[in-house]
Every structure is written in C-alpha cells, then in structure tokens.
Design a protein around this motif. Structure first.
Motif, PDB file in Angstrom:
ATOM      1  N   ARG A  54      46.167  35.558  33.783  1.00  0.00           N
ATOM      2  CA  ARG A  54      46.396  36.246  32.524  1.00  0.00           C
ATOM      3  C   ARG A  54      45.275  37.220  32.201  1.00  0.00           C
ATOM      4  O   ARG A  54      45.480  38.233  31.564  1.00  0.00           O
ATOM      5  CB  ARG A  54      46.505  35.222  31.385  1.00  0.00           C
ATOM      6  N   ASN A  55      44.044  36.852  32.598  1.00  0.00           N
ATOM      7  CA  ASN A  55      42.900  37.696  32.274  1.00  0.00           C
ATOM      8  C   ASN A  55      42.397  38.453  33.487  1.00  0.00           C
ATOM      9  O   ASN A  55      41.251  38.849  33.542  1.00  0.00           O
ATOM     10  CB  ASN A  55      41.791  36.845  31.676  1.00  0.00           C
ATOM     11  N   ASP A  56      43.233  38.640  34.442  1.00  0.00           N
ATOM     12  CA  ASP A  56      42.778  39.182  35.702  1.00  0.00           C
ATOM     13  C   ASP A  56      43.797  40.189  36.201  1.00  0.00           C
ATOM     14  O   ASP A  56      44.735  39.847  36.888  1.00  0.00           O
ATOM     15  CB  ASP A  56      42.634  38.017  36.689  1.00  0.00           C
ATOM     16  N   ASP A  57      43.602  41.437  35.837  1.00  0.00           N
ATOM     17  CA  ASP A  57      44.542  42.477  36.214  1.00  0.00           C
ATOM     18  C   ASP A  57      44.272  42.874  37.657  1.00  0.00           C
ATOM     19  O   ASP A  57      43.453  43.729  37.952  1.00  0.00           O
ATOM     20  CB  ASP A  57      44.363  43.680  35.282  1.00  0.00           C
ATOM     21  N   PRO A  59      39.867  44.964  34.408  1.00  0.00           N
ATOM     22  CA  PRO A  59      40.186  43.749  35.172  1.00  0.00           C
ATOM     23  C   PRO A  59      40.207  42.497  34.304  1.00  0.00           C
ATOM     24  O   PRO A  59      40.621  41.444  34.764  1.00  0.00           O
ATOM     25  CB  PRO A  59      39.054  43.671  36.193  1.00  0.00           C
ATOM     26  N   GLY A  60      39.784  42.586  33.057  1.00  0.00           N
ATOM     27  CA  GLY A  60      39.820  41.417  32.173  1.00  0.00           C
ATOM     28  C   GLY A  60      38.489  41.179  31.496  1.00  0.00           C
ATOM     29  O   GLY A  60      37.494  41.853  31.782  1.00  0.00           O
ATOM     30  N   LEU A  61      38.487  40.224  30.574  1.00  0.00           N
ATOM     31  CA  LEU A  61      37.254  39.928  29.849  1.00  0.00           C
ATOM     32  C   LEU A  61      36.212  39.353  30.810  1.00  0.00           C
ATOM     33  O   LEU A  61      36.540  38.541  31.669  1.00  0.00           O
ATOM     34  CB  LEU A  61      37.536  38.922  28.729  1.00  0.00           C
ATOM     35  N   HIS A  63      35.724  35.265  32.148  1.00  0.00           N
ATOM     36  CA  HIS A  63      35.263  34.354  31.094  1.00  0.00           C
ATOM     37  C   HIS A  63      35.893  32.970  31.233  1.00  0.00           C
ATOM     38  O   HIS A  63      35.407  32.007  30.642  1.00  0.00           O
ATOM     39  CB  HIS A  63      35.628  34.926  29.729  1.00  0.00           C
TER      40      HIS A  63
END
Lengths: 376, 414
Positions: free
Chosen positions: B8-11, B18-20, B356
C-alpha cells in the motif's frame, strides 16, 4: 549583496522549528518533500533523534505528484500510517517545493482529519525562513487547536515558552529549569517545547505567568497574552547570582508586582563585548556578566526573532552575513561570545572569542557541547 | 512470486513517490567528498536546502571550497534568481584567493519548477567571467524516477572540465570512476592491471592538484565501478577518446572472471584462465553458507549498490537469503537479478528499506545475519556485517573478504 554567504552556515529553517516543537506530542509528522528536507531535520536539527526517534516521515515527493496534485494518494498514505501507529496527532509540514507550487498543506491536513478522525494540523512552512518562525507557528497552532478557552487561573503556576533543542541543545537545560522552579515552590504547567503534552496544552491558559526563555518564546508569550491575558517574563537563569536574581523576578511577577531592575549597568571598563545568539539567552548572559562585575560595554545581536522593545542601545538585529561582518569589522568590539561557526570568520580573528553553542547554527558538529546554563 | 512488502505504501511501478519514508539515525562513517582541485561550488537555493551541505563541508574540511546564495520567495517571483547567481560569482571572484578556475553552481528541487534557461545562464556566466569554467549541478531528488539518476548527472559534471589530449599524449593510465576509497593493496584487480602493464591508476578522490585532475585526460582506459558513473564514462569516451569497461563490484565469482576477460579483450591481451580463482571463491562461499546452517540472511541496499545481484550470488552459494531491503530509488541497476529474485525466489521478501512500515512490523525475526547496518537496526539483527556500498570489496579478494567478515560476524571461523 546580502544573500551571499561565504563564511556562515545556513541556519535551521522553519520546518525544523515546527517538527522540533511537535517532537514530544506523540505526533505523526509528515514532511512533504523529496528527501533532503526530512534529512535536514533529523540529521542536522534534531539532537534527540539519535537516542529517541519519533514517527517523522518523508512523503518522498516527486515531480509527478507535485505537478498532477496527487493529494488523494498522500492523504490515503498518511491515514494508513496513522491507523497503524499509536499517535495523538498528525501534522503535515511544508517545504520549498510545496511553497513554490502553492500546495494547500492546511487543506490536505483537513482532508486527513476528515478521513482518519485524528486531529491534523497543516503548516505552510517554506524552508525560506528561520527555525524560530516555525517554533512560533507550531506553538500558536497547538494553542488554537487544543487550549481550552475557559479555564480558571491557577495561582503560582507558570508555563515555560520557547524551550527548544535548537536553542538549548539536548543537554538537560529543560529538566534543570523545571527542577529549579519546582524547587522554589513554583508549579510548572505547559512546557513548550520540551516535555510538552496535550494535557498541558489544554490547560495552558491557567498559568499565572508565562516564562519566555527564548526569542521565539517571547513571540508566543505575546500571543498568549492576547489570548488569555497572561503576563510574561522574558529571560533564562544563567547560573550563579543570576539564577537567584531571575527567580526573585519570577516570584515578584507571580505576586503581581513589577520586578525592580537588579542588574547593574555597564561601569565604563575598557573594552566592549558582543554576544551573538538567541536574543533572550544573549540578554540573560549579559545580565549575568554584569552581575558578576563585568564593567565593559556588552551588546547583543541576533539573526533570529527580535523584540525591539527589549533591545538596549547598541544591540542589533542582523539581516545577513554581510551585516554581521560589518559589525565585527567596525572596530567597536574586542571580544565575541557566539557559536563556534560565528567565531570562525576572518573578521573575528583578532577578537577574544568565547564559545556559546547554538545548535540552530552549528548543528550536529557542536550540539553535544551546548552549555548547561543552570549548574545542577 | 516473491512477496513484496508494504504494497500500500510502496509504489513499485509508478514514477511518483515511492511512499512514506523513515530515516534511521546516521551511522558515523567517513564520507569522501569528490572535489575538483581549484574549483568552487556555489549552492543556490532556499536556506533550508543548503544547510546540510555546509555542515558536511565543514565536517570533511571542504568549507573553503563552497559558498551559499540564499534566494527568497521574492527572488523567485521577481525572476532575480539568475541575476543573483551571476552577481555572486563576480563577488566571489573578488574575495576568494586564489580565485577558482571552475565554478559549479548547484541548484535544488525548486529549480525544476522555475523554468531556468540553463544554457543562457551558462552563456552569461562565460561572457561575464571568461577566465572561469562553469557547470550547473542539480541536487533535485524531486525529479528522481527510474530514468533519472541525480547522482549520475552530478558525477558527469565532475569530469566535464577535463581537456582532451592528442593521441600521442595518452599513457597507460587507467581512470577509476566511482571509487571513493583506494583498493586494498592485495585486491586482484590491481595485480591484473599491473600484469597488463597498466598504470598509473587515476581517481578523482586522489587528485590533489588541478594538474592531477587534468592528467585523467591522458589515460588509456576507464573502469566504471558504479553504474551512476556511466554518463561520466560516456563523456570520457566521446570527448576524450578514452574507452571504458563497466566493472561494478560483484560477489559472483564467475562474473568477476568475465570482467577480467572483458578487460583483457579491450586491451588486446589473451584472456586469463581464472578457473582456479573462481573455484576457490565458490568453495569458500559454499563452506561459509554451510557454517551458517540455514541462518536467515537479510541484505540491505546500504551494503551493496546492486543489492539484487548480491542476493542472487549469495543464494547461488547456498545462503538462506530471506529479505532484501531495496532502495527508494529504482534505477534498474541490476534489473536482471531483480527479476530473477521476484520471479524465482518466493521465499525472499523484497521491501523498501526506508518504508515507515518497518516501524510497526518486522520484515524478519531478529535471529538472522544482516548485511548492512540499516537493516540490522530495523531487524535488531543478532549478527551484522557492516559494509557500505561495497566499499573495500572487489574481485575474488572481495568475495573471500566478505566470507571472512560473515564468519567473523557469526563467530564461526571453521
């Protein structure tokens, strides 16, 4: 040209001030940047990072996100992180790119709050301003959001305003101050910004007196005076006789009287010293030196928040490096008390130099040497 | 298919964020700042963008070689930004002694949104100060995507001031591109190059004078140790007539042998028989893997710039590689190995090192061997080998050295 900096470092910026202020609040802090700004804060402006990390995250902003305005993706990611982390509060912090493209940081924060149900604040910091502006911005936003309006004033209670590792380091000045006050029978309420909790914030209007311990603290104190009518006293106990002098002033102010000046004026001794740093700290140091019998002329100068009403003749608010170098070169001074980076300029080579570490200036290279002003 | 962490946090596919990301505290480590002798860098941007560069310059004794031009939001709006740069160079030329021969103007992320006419700016600078050479560097991670490698652009300007030499002025020198520290004296690369009569070895980090820097133009060959240096190598080939060979560090013994054969072919030398060295490396690595007895291994992009290739090599020797902490920046440096891991190794979790999500869920238990200190800290790993970007590890000797480091870390010298 005043914007060229050949000798001095770039000082800590406004977004570092905001992040620093939120550090103790259990806040999910989201810095909206590509990577460097978050790195600047955690590596250069946060002395506490190595011993205790907080959920301070970088959005890893990319051109595509900025140009296409993919705020929904950001909101979703922030909410997902907030759900998975035990946080009290969410903050979105702006940096130069959001500032340049006019990103609505406060609006995104409102969307985050609406979606995940946790309080969220948006800060339109830009990276073009100094840290003190960020401290004040954060302080005001926190008070506006969390402080209860109708509170009963508690006699003898004080708030501490403007205590930040960017001015005081992480060497124990915050704890020393609380110990000193409590030892003198004074109740400490809200501790802006080291040891601050949401509970303290809710009740911060109940203080009888606000103690502004830095120039940013003075700005915040003025705001709280407007909001709650709380009077304030600027200064910090610098040790020795000055600590007792400062405590006497605090007690007098708590008792409702106007503290009488207790510090002797310059006695016309030869030589003149310049203290450069946070205005309140530098002013307090000048008081201590005079109390200890230093009869020289002593002036204060600062690059940061400045209270013209508190300045004495000869004090100077510095606009940039060129103004600082002019001040050093004009032959007025034979002694300089300042951060080591401010002493490391050719114009200071012939001055008697004393180090006064200011982490907002010299960052990690000296923050371990920040002075502990009140002897334990 | 391999499991891919924090989807979900990893494009993984897009060119956007690419994400937080979360940053661990810095590890105390000496970094080499590549600097052209006789040059001066003027960082131009908001004060916040420039702070770290001042601190690092002071940390590594380079402060006299850098200055800062702080621009305000008003300068951005008024368009005075470019005028200020030109004026500042003039001011610096009056103040700095000796006056720099080369100015590198470093601009930051916001420049991507200002539409600076870089060609016109460089023309203005060259007209105003004909005694100097100029280049503009972009420190703009906001522009990073799979096709854009900021470091590559930065590094290419570092070599762009080298002047071409006539063919008869070339010697047997070798330019080492992408090295920040000297090689171990017993590294087989040095012996191989010496055996072919090559030398001296020239690297930017070792240049003490402007003349040392210009001497790189006389070399016969360039070796590229980091793929981000290929733009510099292209410049050397196209403008200076110096051919290059990509010589990225590898922990696959056969790949090391192939590299030496490539160099031999480029030099017109017979290909060396390196089968004994390859076999010795294999034996050493397989023996080390057996000593670990199935201990899970995590590999971090801090350990190796080509982390997938490193993982593939270790898997081949029998190590139980279970987790790869990849970089935020996906430049496809080792795309083939990445595909192999994702398609053929379902037991390997691939996760973004700075995600994160590591703050609230562990990618692997702490009873493991971590290659790289960042993943060691994230996993609270029991055993750690601290290697940073392959530095000090090259060739057959690098493989033996890594195996020795692994055995030392787990306390099994067997």
């Amino acid at each position: 040209m005043g914007q060229l900096c050949i000798y001095l470092p770039p000082f800590a910026s406004d977004y570092s001030g905001v992040c620093s202020a939120l550090y103790d609040l259990g806040c999910l802090t989201i810095i909206n940047d590509a990577s460097c700004c978050t790195a600047h804060y955690v590596y250069c402006d946060e002395p506490r990072w190595s011993r205790q990390q907080r959920p301070v995250l970088c959005t890893t902003l990319r051109n595509v996100d900025a140009i296409l305005g993919q705020d929904a993706k950001l909101v979703e990611r922030v909410c997902d992180a907030a759900v998975n982390m035990d946080v009290n509060l969410i903050a979105l912090v702006g940096t130069p790119v959001p500032a340049i493209i006019g990103m609505d940081t406060a609006g995104i924060a409102r969307e985050v709050e609406a979606l995940c149900g946790k309080p969220a604040l948006g800060f339109d910091t830009t990276g073009f301003a100094y840290y003190d502006k960020g401290l004040v911005m954060a302080g005001k936003a926190l008070v506006e959001r969390f402080a209860e309006r109708d509170v009963r004033v508690v006699p003898g209670r004080v708030n501490i305003l403007g205590m930040s590792p960017l001015d005081f380091g992480d060497v124990g000045n915050d704890a020393d101050l609380v110990t000193l006050l409590e030892g003198a029978g004074i109740m400490v309420g809200a501790r802006f910004f080291m040891g601050l909790t949401l509970e303290q914030l809710r009740d911060c209007g109940a203080a009888t007196l606000n103690l502004a311990v830095s120039a940013a603290g003075v700005q915040l104190a003025k705001y709280l005076r407007r909001r709650f009518g709380t009077p304030y006293l600027a200064g910090f106990p610098m040790g020795g006789a000055h600590t007792q002098c400062w405590l006497d002033r605090v007690k007098a102010a708590l008792a409702g009287s106007v503290p009488a000046p207790q510090v002797p004026q310059a006695a016309g001794a030869p030589g003149r010293a310049l203290i450069v740093g946070d205005q309140v700290l530098a002013d307090s140091l000048r008081e201590r030196m005079r109390l200890e019998g230093d009869g020289r002329g002593i002036d204060v100068a600062s690059f940061f928040a400045w209270d013209a009403a508190a300045a004495q003749a000869g004090d100077a608010h510095l606009a940039n490096e060129a103004a600082y170098l002019r001040l050093l070169r004009d032959g007025t001074y034979d002694a300089l008390i300042a951060d080591p980076f401010l002493g490391d300029v050719p114009a200071a080579a012939d001055l008697d130099f004393t180090s006064l570490v200011h982490p907002a200036v010299s960052s990690k290279l000296h923050w371990g040497d920040a002075p502990r002003f009140i002897p334990s | 298919m391999a499991r891919v962490g924090d989807k979900r946090n990893d494009d993984l596919a897009g060119s956007g964020s690419p994400g937080l990301s979360f940053y661990l505290p810095e590890v105390s480590r000496k970094h080499t700042v590549l600097h052209i002798p006789g040059s001066h860098t003027l960082y131009v941007g908001p004060l916040s963008c420039t702070r770290r560069h001042d601190i690092h310059a002071r940390q590594y004794g380079e402060r006299k070689d850098v200055s800062f031009l702080f621009i305000s939001q008003a300068d951005v709006v008024s368009g005075r930004y470019e005028d200020l740069m030109v004026e500042s160079v003039g001011e610096l030329l009056e103040l700095l002694d000796p006056a720099p021969r080369i100015f590198q103007l470093a601009v930051f992320c916001i420049d991507d949104f200002l539409g600076t006419d870089e060609t016109a700016l460089l023309e203005r600078l060259r007209r105003a100060y004909p005694q100097c050479q100029f280049a503009i560097d972009h420190i703009d991670p906001v522009s990073l995507n799979e096709r854009m490698n900021m470091a590559s652009n930065l590094l290419s300007t570092q070599y762009s001031f080298i002047l071409p030499r006539a063919p008869h002025e070339h010697d047997n020198g070798v330019n080492l591109l992408g090295t920040f520290v000297p090689f171990d004296p017993d590294c087989d690369l040095l012996h191989m190059l010496a055996g072919w009569g090559l030398g001296p070895l020239r690297a930017l980090h070792a240049c003490e004078t402007y003349e040392d820097y210009q001497a790189m133009g006389a070399s016969r060959l360039a070796l590229v140790f980091r793929l981000m240096n290929t733009a510099s190598a292209d410049f050397m080939r196209d403008r200076l007539g110096i051919p290059y060979i990509v010589a990225t560090p590898s922990y696959d013994a056969q790949a090391v042998a192939h590299l030496y054969c490539d160099i031999a072919r480029e030099l017109g030398e017979p290909e060396p028989d390196l089968s004994a060295q390859v076999e010795a490396c294999r034996e050493d690595a397989q023996r080390t893997a057996r000593l670990l007895d199935g201990l899970p291994v995590a590999i971090d992009c801090e350990f190796s710039l080509m982390v997938f290739a490193a993982a593939k090599a270790l898997l081949g020797y029998g190590f139980n590689v279970r987790c790869i902490f990849r970089s935020n920046h996906r430049f496809k440096l080792d795309a083939q190995a990445e595909s192999f891991i994702l398609e053929q190794c379902p037991q390997v979790l691939v996760t973004r090192a700075e995600s994160h999500t590591h703050l609230y869920e562990s990618a692997l238990g702490s009873d493991c061997l971590a290659l790289g200190v960042d993943c060691a800290r994230l996993l609270d790993a029991r055993y750690v080998v601290d290697i940073w970007h392959d530095e000090g590890y090259f060739g057959f000797q690098g493989i033996h050295k890594l195996m020795a480091a692994i055995r030392a870390a787990v306390g099994k010298e067997g």
